[in-house]
Design a protein around this motif. Structure first.
Motif, PDB file in Angstrom:
ATOM      1  N   LYS A 686       0.856  -1.183   0.000  1.00  0.00           N
ATOM      2  CA  LYS A 686       0.000   0.000   0.000  1.00  0.00           C
ATOM      3  C   LYS A 686       0.892   1.232   0.000  1.00  0.00           C
ATOM      4  CE  LYS A 686      -3.862   2.154   2.491  1.00  0.00           C
ATOM      5  NZ  LYS A 686      -4.760   2.059   3.671  1.00  0.00           N
ATOM      6  N   GLU A 687       0.635   2.141  -0.937  1.00  0.00           N
ATOM      7  CA  GLU A 687       1.424   3.369  -1.080  1.00  0.00           C
ATOM      8  C   GLU A 687       2.919   3.066  -1.152  1.00  0.00           C
ATOM      9  OE1 GLU A 687       0.227   5.887   2.127  1.00  0.00           O
ATOM     10  OE2 GLU A 687      -1.653   6.447   1.142  1.00  0.00           O
ATOM     11  N   GLY A 688       3.244   2.022  -1.916  1.00  0.00           N
ATOM     12  CA  GLY A 688       4.636   1.670  -2.149  1.00  0.00           C
ATOM     13  C   GLY A 688       5.323   0.955  -1.013  1.00  0.00           C
ATOM     14  N   LYS A 689       4.583   0.632   0.076  1.00  0.00           N
ATOM     15  CA  LYS A 689       5.180   0.000   1.248  1.00  0.00           C
ATOM     16  C   LYS A 689       4.572  -1.372   1.500  1.00  0.00           C
ATOM     17  CE  LYS A 689       5.611   4.519   3.533  1.00  0.00           C
ATOM     18  NZ  LYS A 689       5.227   5.306   4.729  1.00  0.00           N
ATOM     19  N   VAL A 690       5.391  -2.302   1.979  1.00  0.00           N
ATOM     20  CA  VAL A 690       4.888  -3.581   2.458  1.00  0.00           C
ATOM     21  C   VAL A 690       4.216  -3.339   3.800  1.00  0.00           C
ATOM     22  CG1 VAL A 690       5.559  -5.869   3.298  1.00  0.00           C
ATOM     23  CG2 VAL A 690       6.610  -4.933   1.223  1.00  0.00           C
ATOM     24  N   THR A 691       2.993  -3.794   3.962  1.00  0.00           N
ATOM     25  CA  THR A 691       2.239  -3.493   5.184  1.00  0.00           C
ATOM     26  C   THR A 691       2.538  -4.471   6.320  1.00  0.00           C
ATOM     27  OG1 THR A 691       0.305  -4.798   4.506  1.00  0.00           O
ATOM     28  CG2 THR A 691       0.373  -2.495   3.804  1.00  0.00           C
ATOM     29  N   GLN A 692       3.041  -5.653   6.019  1.00  0.00           N
ATOM     30  CA  GLN A 692       3.348  -6.631   7.066  1.00  0.00           C
ATOM     31  C   GLN A 692       4.712  -6.296   7.697  1.00  0.00           C
ATOM     32  OE1 GLN A 692       2.079  -7.501   4.086  1.00  0.00           O
ATOM     33  NE2 GLN A 692       0.056  -8.102   4.841  1.00  0.00           N
ATOM     34  N   SER A 693       4.855  -6.649   8.978  1.00  0.00           N
ATOM     35  CA  SER A 693       6.100  -6.305   9.657  1.00  0.00           C
ATOM     36  C   SER A 693       6.674  -7.422  10.520  1.00  0.00           C
ATOM     37  CB  SER A 693       5.886  -5.066  10.546  1.00  0.00           C
ATOM     38  OG  SER A 693       4.923  -5.336  11.549  1.00  0.00           O
ATOM     39  N   ASN A 694       5.848  -8.381  10.927  1.00  0.00           N
ATOM     40  CA  ASN A 694       6.339  -9.450  11.800  1.00  0.00           C
ATOM     41  C   ASN A 694       5.337 -10.595  11.758  1.00  0.00           C
ATOM     42  OD1 ASN A 694       7.773 -10.863  13.932  1.00  0.00           O
ATOM     43  ND2 ASN A 694       8.557  -8.870  14.567  1.00  0.00           N
ATOM     44  N   PHE A 695       5.532 -11.598  12.601  1.00  0.00           N
ATOM     45  CA  PHE A 695       4.682 -12.773  12.528  1.00  0.00           C
ATOM     46  C   PHE A 695       3.273 -12.541  13.079  1.00  0.00           C
ATOM     47  CE2 PHE A 695       8.914 -14.885  12.326  1.00  0.00           C
ATOM     48  CZ  PHE A 695       8.749 -15.432  11.065  1.00  0.00           C
ATOM     49  N   HIS A 696       3.026 -11.396  13.690  1.00  0.00           N
ATOM     50  CA  HIS A 696       1.665 -11.120  14.141  1.00  0.00           C
ATOM     51  C   HIS A 696       0.753 -10.808  12.959  1.00  0.00           C
ATOM     52  CE1 HIS A 696       3.184  -7.038  13.623  1.00  0.00           C
ATOM     53  NE2 HIS A 696       1.936  -6.611  13.639  1.00  0.00           N
ATOM     54  N   ASP A 697       1.330 -10.262  11.864  1.00  0.00           N
ATOM     55  CA  ASP A 697       0.503  -9.981  10.691  1.00  0.00           C
ATOM     56  C   ASP A 697       0.982 -10.718   9.441  1.00  0.00           C
ATOM     57  OD1 ASP A 697       2.769  -8.456  10.331  1.00  0.00           O
ATOM     58  OD2 ASP A 697       1.734  -6.522  10.274  1.00  0.00           O
ATOM     59  N   TYR A 698       1.967 -11.597   9.613  1.00  0.00           N
ATOM     60  CA  TYR A 698       2.351 -12.539   8.554  1.00  0.00           C
ATOM     61  C   TYR A 698       2.493 -13.895   9.241  1.00  0.00           C
ATOM     62  CZ  TYR A 698       4.527 -14.497   4.387  1.00  0.00           C
ATOM     63  OH  TYR A 698       4.790 -15.259   3.265  1.00  0.00           O
ATOM     64  N   ALA A 699       1.357 -14.518   9.455  1.00  0.00           N
ATOM     65  CA  ALA A 699       1.292 -15.703  10.314  1.00  0.00           C
ATOM     66  C   ALA A 699       1.839 -16.943   9.624  1.00  0.00           C
ATOM     67  CB  ALA A 699      -0.154 -15.959  10.741  1.00  0.00           C
ATOM     68  N   VAL A 700       2.441 -17.806  10.428  1.00  0.00           N
ATOM     69  CA  VAL A 700       2.811 -19.142   9.978  1.00  0.00           C
ATOM     70  C   VAL A 700       1.978 -20.137  10.775  1.00  0.00           C
ATOM     71  CG1 VAL A 700       5.131 -18.499   9.285  1.00  0.00           C
ATOM     72  CG2 VAL A 700       4.729 -19.280  11.632  1.00  0.00           C
ATOM     73  N   LEU A 701       1.920 -21.365  10.292  1.00  0.00           N
ATOM     74  CA  LEU A 701       1.079 -22.381  10.904  1.00  0.00           C
ATOM     75  C   LEU A 701       1.489 -22.617  12.354  1.00  0.00           C
ATOM     76  CD1 LEU A 701      -1.192 -24.030   9.453  1.00  0.00           C
ATOM     77  CD2 LEU A 701       0.393 -25.956   9.475  1.00  0.00           C
ATOM     78  N   ARG A 702       0.522 -22.588  13.252  1.00  0.00           N
ATOM     79  CA  ARG A 702       0.771 -22.852  14.669  1.00  0.00           C
ATOM     80  C   ARG A 702       0.683 -24.354  14.932  1.00  0.00           C
ATOM     81  NH1 ARG A 702       1.996 -17.771  13.696  1.00  0.00           N
ATOM     82  NH2 ARG A 702       1.636 -16.313  15.419  1.00  0.00           N
ATOM     83  N   MET A 703       1.203 -24.760  16.083  1.00  0.00           N
ATOM     84  CA  MET A 703       1.189 -26.172  16.445  1.00  0.00           C
ATOM     85  C   MET A 703      -0.226 -26.732  16.455  1.00  0.00           C
ATOM     86  SD  MET A 703       4.245 -27.480  16.957  1.00  0.00           S
ATOM     87  CE  MET A 703       4.110 -28.815  18.134  1.00  0.00           C
ATOM     88  N   ASN A 704      -1.176 -25.945  16.971  1.00  0.00           N
ATOM     89  CA  ASN A 704      -2.541 -26.448  17.080  1.00  0.00           C
ATOM     90  C   ASN A 704      -3.255 -26.500  15.735  1.00  0.00           C
ATOM     91  OD1 ASN A 704      -2.738 -23.647  16.856  1.00  0.00           O
ATOM     92  ND2 ASN A 704      -4.632 -23.551  18.026  1.00  0.00           N
ATOM     93  N   GLU A 705      -2.663 -25.923  14.700  1.00  0.00           N
ATOM     94  CA  GLU A 705      -3.232 -25.974  13.359  1.00  0.00           C
ATOM     95  C   GLU A 705      -2.606 -27.083  12.510  1.00  0.00           C
ATOM     96  OE1 GLU A 705      -4.108 -21.630  11.744  1.00  0.00           O
ATOM     97  OE2 GLU A 705      -2.084 -21.760  12.587  1.00  0.00           O
TER      98      GLU A 705
END
Length: 755
Positions: A686-705
């Motif tokens: 958005k507006e030339g910037k990547v909006t994600q910054s860490n694993f809170h908004d670029y999630a990876v599979l959790r153990m329970n998933e």
């Protein structure tokens, strides 16, 4: 092959020649380069003897093997040791390892040869000539690269030949010592034996073996393998568990200082002004460096702070005030990217990678009683390795030393030497374990940055560490892609026309420019892989791709184009089955009637999966990538509006299974990696910037998933194929197809979200 297909293949080869093609033509007529002895002997101490460029033996009988592939969790070091141990006739416990030096004998041949855009069923003369010339070119280039799921495939012959040649030399030395025929000697666990009861250890024979003439060297018949094909414990586990394994981020040479980065927040942004007064006034801050003045345009514009500790460097970089010129891409967004992809698909024919019959004519013919169209899309994705980008460098007295986790050691040395304006011989590389690679560490941006900083630290070693936020926002991303399908069925439910056109940026074009300064031109096989080289037999088919240049930095992401093209293709095959009134499996069986290996894998997966429990559904996907065939059955339910994957059955045919344990682990790893992307993965701009910054908004599979995963390996006598990436592509379409079977919703965009 039809003239039309030949013509298309010639156009690809001629269109993609450029600089690389000129090298292929020039080197194609040179003698083959051997891969047994390097330009320099292996370094040895006074107790060791080098028998070739891969193997040295100590007086106590311990064998040291030079490993030319990067260990990033995939278990390749164990597999390579197995190849040597098998042919040399030593136990795995008798082997130690060392990082291979930079030498052309360790260059990756298989990866480049596999990069040619030929259909698997194509056995024509043009294909054989192109593969032969490309393999010879790869030997001349000698690029040490771990990628393309090519490590075992590339090492399969040279490392076995190294072991067999060393064994033959040792046997010849023993035969000479005993004055007996070579044929009367046997080997076992590092000892040469004779029927008379005489025996000599490899350590006792090594010095004499160097002078021996072994004669004809032959490799073992696979039926006589004692190590290859049998589960072996990983040799790197102990060091990783007890903490002695050295990753790049663990490097700590004496006197080391630290560097932190602040990179342009917008794609293509530049520095206008830096105010470093506050940062320089902070305790233990040594320097503030404008990297845009030290690097060319292969690196993102940014600032580095050097301090005595990383935390101090991180605090200081936050105090540096930078006025940025946002650049011409300040209004770039994910929406504009997909809008351009759609426009290009509307306006351009693209490059035709494969064509048979006349799909366009059949789509409007009387035989086409039903037509089906669909559009699919996939987003940009980050690599998000657990170990963030880092590199330690020391530039002192005209010498450069590097400590780095890299998939491209020879390229890292070359670019570092060029930046430091020294010869490659003056660069010493300390190879480290990689805390994840997935293609991100095929890049050398972190190496260039560390070297640029080290050249301004008065001889002190400096460790550059990217923050997770910088890592996420300045990755080399998997391309965003879009694909359109048009197909036609006759009144009996047979597919009479199949047309697939996709669009994306080109990873290869960008990498050539970014790494080698070579402009990318012509088609790029990775954009259409998994689409044009599919096993399904359609009498009338056309598969093409439109390259849409993008300012977003693109890189090779685990399974590359297969990662999204398998989702497109396998989902649409499911749509065709539904439209034809057939089950997804029965249609696939019809389309695979001439591909026995694929059928065996498909049937094995279905048999192993059985019936889905009540309230759940199965989805199937079958895909060939990097030479291996993988079928996956995903067992899925929907809970509170969310997709839940309970179980995945995975069947793989990868040729000879060198180490079944590692293959199973790689399939499990790939499924978890692929599910992370399928259910969560998305980089948005958005507006030339990547909006994600860490694993809170670029999630990876959790153990329970994480689902239960069952892996079956098909027994095969074929040479080994790739294994690190082929488990990724089928999982997203398997899940999407299960969701359709369960809910009737057809999910055509990643990540998978229910309406």
């Amino acid at each position: 092959m039809t003239e039309e297909k030949k013509s298309g293949r010639r156009r690809f080869i001629l269109g993609g020649l450029g600089v690389a093609g000129a090298l292929i033509v020039g080197w194609g007529f040179m003698p083959p380069r051997q891969r047994l002895h390097g330009a320099h002997d292996l370094p040895v101490d006074q107790n060791e003897i080098a028998l070739n460029g891969w193997i040295k033996i100590a007086k106590d009988g311990m064998v040291t093997v030079a490993l030319h592939k990067s260990e990033m969790g995939q278990g390749i070091h164990t597999a390579l040791q197995m190849l040597v141990a098998e042919e040399l006739d030593v136990a795995m416990s008798q082997i130690k390892t060392m990082a291979a030096p930079i030498d052309k004998i360790y260059g990756n041949v298989a990866m480049l040869a596999d990069g040619l855009p030929f259909h698997p069923d194509d056995n024509g003369t043009i294909k054989h000539i192109a593969q032969w010339m490309t393999s010879k070119t790869a030997r001349e280039l000698g690029l040490q690269v771990t990628g393309g799921s090519s490590s075992v495939k590339d090492a399969w012959l040279p490392m076995r030949e190294a072991g067999a040649a060393a064994r033959a030399m040792l046997v010849a030395a023993a035969a000479k010592e005993w004055s007996v025929p070579v044929g009367e000697c046997l080997t076992e666990n590092g000892v040469v034996l004779h029927s008379s009861g005489k025996k000599l250890s490899y350590g006792e024979l090594a010095a004499k073996a160097v002078e021996s003439q072994p004669g004809l060297v032959s490799l073992k018949d696979p039926k006589n393998f004692r190590i290859i094909g049998r589960p072996q414990a990983r040799t790197d586990t102990t060091a990783k568990v007890n903490g002695t394994a050295q990753f790049g981020i663990d490097a700590h040479p004496e006197g080391m200082v630290y560097a932190a980065l602040k990179l342009s927040p917008t794609i293509g942004g530049k520095i206008k002004r830096i105010d470093a007064k506050s940062a320089l006034a902070m305790a233990n801050v040594l320097n503030v460096i404008d990297l845009s003045k030290s690097l060319d345009d292969r690196s993102v514009s940014g600032v580095a702070v050097v301090a005595k500790s990383y935390w101090e460097a991180r605090k200081a970089i936050g105090a540096v005030v930078v006025d940025w010129d946002a650049g011409v891409h300040s209004q770039l967004s994910s929406e504009t990217v997909f809008k351009e992809l759609a426009q290009k698909l509307d306006a351009e024919a693209g490059f035709t990678y494969y064509q048979q019959g006349d799909a366009e004519a059949m789509l409007v013919s009387k035989a086409a009683t039903k037509t089906i169209s669909a559009e699919y899309r996939a987003p940009f994705l980050a690599h998000a390795t657990m170990e963030p980008m880092n590199c330690t460098a020391q530039f002192k007295n005209g010498q450069l030393e590097l400590w780095v986790s890299t998939q491209v050691p020879s390229i890292a040395v070359d670019v570092a030497a060029k930046l430091a304006r020294i010869s490659a011989e003056k660069v010493h590389l300390n190879m480290c374990f990689l805390g994840g690679g997935f293609g991100r560490r095929l890049e050398v941006d972190m190496v260039l940055q560390a070297v640029a900083i080290a050249m301004q630290t008065n001889g002190l070693p400096v460790k550059l560490i990217w923050s997770r936020e910088e890592d996420m926002a300045h990755d080399m991303y998997r391309p965003a892609a879009m694909a359109r399908f048009n197909a036609a069925l006759d009144d009996k439910g047979n597919v009479v026309a199949y047309q697939n056109k996709s669009a994306s940026g080109s990873v290869t074009h960008q990498v050539l420019q970014r790494t080698f300064g070579v402009p990318g031109a012509g088609p790029d096989k990775t954009t259409a892989e998994g689409e044009f080289d599919m096993p399904y037999q359609f009498a009338n088919q056309k598969i093409s791709h439109v390259i849409v240049p993008t300012p977003v930095p693109l890189g090779y992401w685990r399974s590359v184009g297969h990662s999204h093209n398998a989702f497109f293709k396998e989902s649409f095959i499911d749509e065709l089955a539904h439209a034809a009134g057939k089950t997804p499996v029965s249609l696939r069986r019809e389309l695979l009637s001439n591909n026995r290996r694929h059928l065996v894998v498909l049937d094995a997966a279905m048999n192993k999966a059985g019936q889905a429990p009540e309230g759940r559904a199965h989805g199937i996907a079958l895909h060939r990538s990097f030479g291996s065939i993988v079928a996956q059955v995903a067992e899925v339910s929907v809970q509170n509006g969310q997709i839940r994957v309970h179980k995945v059955v995975c069947v793989v045919d990868c040729g000879i299974a060198v180490n079944p344990n590692i293959i199973t682990q790689q399939m499990e790893s790939a499924i978890v990696f692929g599910l992370s992307a399928a259910l969560h993965g998305e980089i948005t701009i958005k507006e030339g910037k990547v909006t994600q910054s860490n694993f809170h908004d670029y999630a990876v599979l959790r153990m329970n998933e994480t689902p239960q995963i069952e892996v079956e390996i098909i027994k095969s006598a074929e040479p080994p194929e790739g294994i690190g990436e082929p488990g990724v592509p089928p999982i997203a379409p398997a899940v999407a197809n299960a969701v359709f079977a369960l809910t009737g919703q057809r999910l055509r965009s990643l990540p998978l979200k229910l309406a």
